[in-house]
Scaffold this motif. Structure first.
Motif, PDB file in Angstrom:
ATOM      1  N   GLU A  40      13.219 -38.228 -57.711  1.00 50.95           N
ATOM      2  CA  GLU A  40      11.968 -37.539 -57.410  1.00 50.95           C
ATOM      3  C   GLU A  40      11.204 -37.212 -58.688  1.00 50.95           C
ATOM      4  OE1 GLU A  40      10.390 -33.907 -54.621  1.00 50.95           O
ATOM      5  OE2 GLU A  40      12.458 -33.858 -55.311  1.00 50.95           O
ATOM      6  N   CYS A 107       6.585 -36.063 -46.080  1.00 52.83           N
ATOM      7  CA  CYS A 107       7.532 -36.515 -47.107  1.00 52.83           C
ATOM      8  C   CYS A 107       7.929 -35.374 -48.029  1.00 52.83           C
ATOM      9  CB  CYS A 107       6.932 -37.672 -47.898  1.00 52.83           C
ATOM     10  SG  CYS A 107       6.787 -39.184 -46.930  1.00 52.83           S
ATOM     11  N   TYR A 112      11.389 -36.915 -48.830  1.00 49.83           N
ATOM     12  CA  TYR A 112      11.353 -38.376 -48.858  1.00 49.83           C
ATOM     13  C   TYR A 112      10.642 -38.821 -50.129  1.00 49.83           C
ATOM     14  CZ  TYR A 112      12.236 -37.851 -43.831  1.00 49.83           C
ATOM     15  OH  TYR A 112      12.747 -37.504 -42.614  1.00 49.83           O
ATOM     16  N   THR A 114      10.508 -42.604 -50.917  1.00 47.31           N
ATOM     17  CA  THR A 114       9.947 -43.923 -50.619  1.00 47.31           C
ATOM     18  C   THR A 114       9.601 -44.010 -49.137  1.00 47.31           C
ATOM     19  OG1 THR A 114      12.082 -44.913 -50.079  1.00 47.31           O
ATOM     20  CG2 THR A 114      11.408 -44.956 -52.410  1.00 47.31           C
ATOM     21  N   ASP A 117      12.646 -44.163 -47.117  1.00 44.89           N
ATOM     22  CA  ASP A 117      13.221 -42.848 -46.821  1.00 44.89           C
ATOM     23  C   ASP A 117      12.563 -42.238 -45.589  1.00 44.89           C
ATOM     24  OD1 ASP A 117      14.857 -42.956 -49.048  1.00 44.89           O
ATOM     25  OD2 ASP A 117      13.488 -41.778 -50.304  1.00 44.89           O
ATOM     26  N   ARG A 120      13.824 -44.044 -42.518  1.00 47.42           N
ATOM     27  CA  ARG A 120      15.196 -43.620 -42.229  1.00 47.42           C
ATOM     28  C   ARG A 120      15.213 -42.251 -41.558  1.00 47.42           C
ATOM     29  NH1 ARG A 120      17.815 -42.612 -47.259  1.00 47.42           N
ATOM     30  NH2 ARG A 120      16.962 -40.558 -46.959  1.00 47.42           N
ATOM     31  N   GLY A 121      14.410 -41.325 -42.082  1.00 47.24           N
ATOM     32  CA  GLY A 121      14.364 -39.986 -41.510  1.00 47.24           C
ATOM     33  C   GLY A 121      13.703 -39.932 -40.147  1.00 47.24           C
ATOM     34  N   THR A 129      15.376 -49.511 -42.010  1.00 46.10           N
ATOM     35  CA  THR A 129      15.206 -48.938 -43.342  1.00 46.10           C
ATOM     36  C   THR A 129      15.400 -49.997 -44.420  1.00 46.10           C
ATOM     37  OG1 THR A 129      15.991 -46.804 -42.540  1.00 46.10           O
ATOM     38  CG2 THR A 129      16.051 -47.154 -44.910  1.00 46.10           C
TER      39      THR A 129
END
Length: 175
Positions: A40, A107, A112, A114, A117, A120-121, A129
């Motif tokens: 991050e 995000c 998140y 990317t 991400d 996926r979430g 993903t």
């Protein structure tokens, strides 16, 4: 063979040095809380960019060698088929102003980094993903190659011969 254009080369070098120094100086504006070991922090500057910095980054992202060199070359080489970039650039800004602030909030709330991400979430599907991540990587390869070709063309227009300026620019960018 292009003759060396001294004035243009000096202006280019001054601005290149200015941007390079500003980039290294900006890295010291604040100390990262999580360190550069955090994705991050490394990829998103710890989510600390404000509206103005983000606005300039988005503008710099849209108006690159793609817009200045590749699109006119595509129009010249293929004719009307190259006009795909006109609506793309026209639609990109309203899309960014309407969709991306909401995406940023989601995000940021969930951590998140990317788009993979986010997928996926949101959907929890591992294969989707992976497909999104691979698509993002593969889609960036031609874009990066285009940027390098654009830099090489711009440096060649200054009259500088060889590939060494492109290598030097890459090393400074990597640093």
């Amino acid at each position: 063979m292009n003759p060396l254009h001294i004035t243009a080369l000096v202006v280019f070098c001054v601005f290149f040095a200015l941007v390079t120094v500003a980039g290294f100086w900006a890295a010291r504006w604040r100390r990262p809380m999580a360190g550069m070991h955090s994705l991050e922090e490394w990829g998103l500057a710890g989510r600390s960019f404000g509206t103005w910095v983000t606005w300039f980054l988005v503008g710099g992202d849209l108006y690159t060698a793609y817009t200045v060199i590749a699109v006119p070359a595509a129009l010249y080489g293929t004719g009307a088929m190259g006009f795909f970039a006109v609506p793309y650039a026209t639609i990109a800004y309203p899309y960014m102003m309407v969709v991306l602030p909401r995406l940023w909030k989601v995000c940021h709330r969930h951590g998140y980094i990317t788009f993979a991400d986010f997928v996926r979430g949101r959907y929890g599907n591992r294969w989707l993903t992976v497909a999104i991540a691979l698509t993002g990587i593969l889609a960036l390869m031609p874009y990066i190659a285009l940027q390098l070709v654009g830099i090489r063309v711009a440096i060649a227009a200054l009259g500088v011969k060889g590939e060494w300026p492109l290598g030097a620019a890459f090393v400074i960018l990597a640093a």
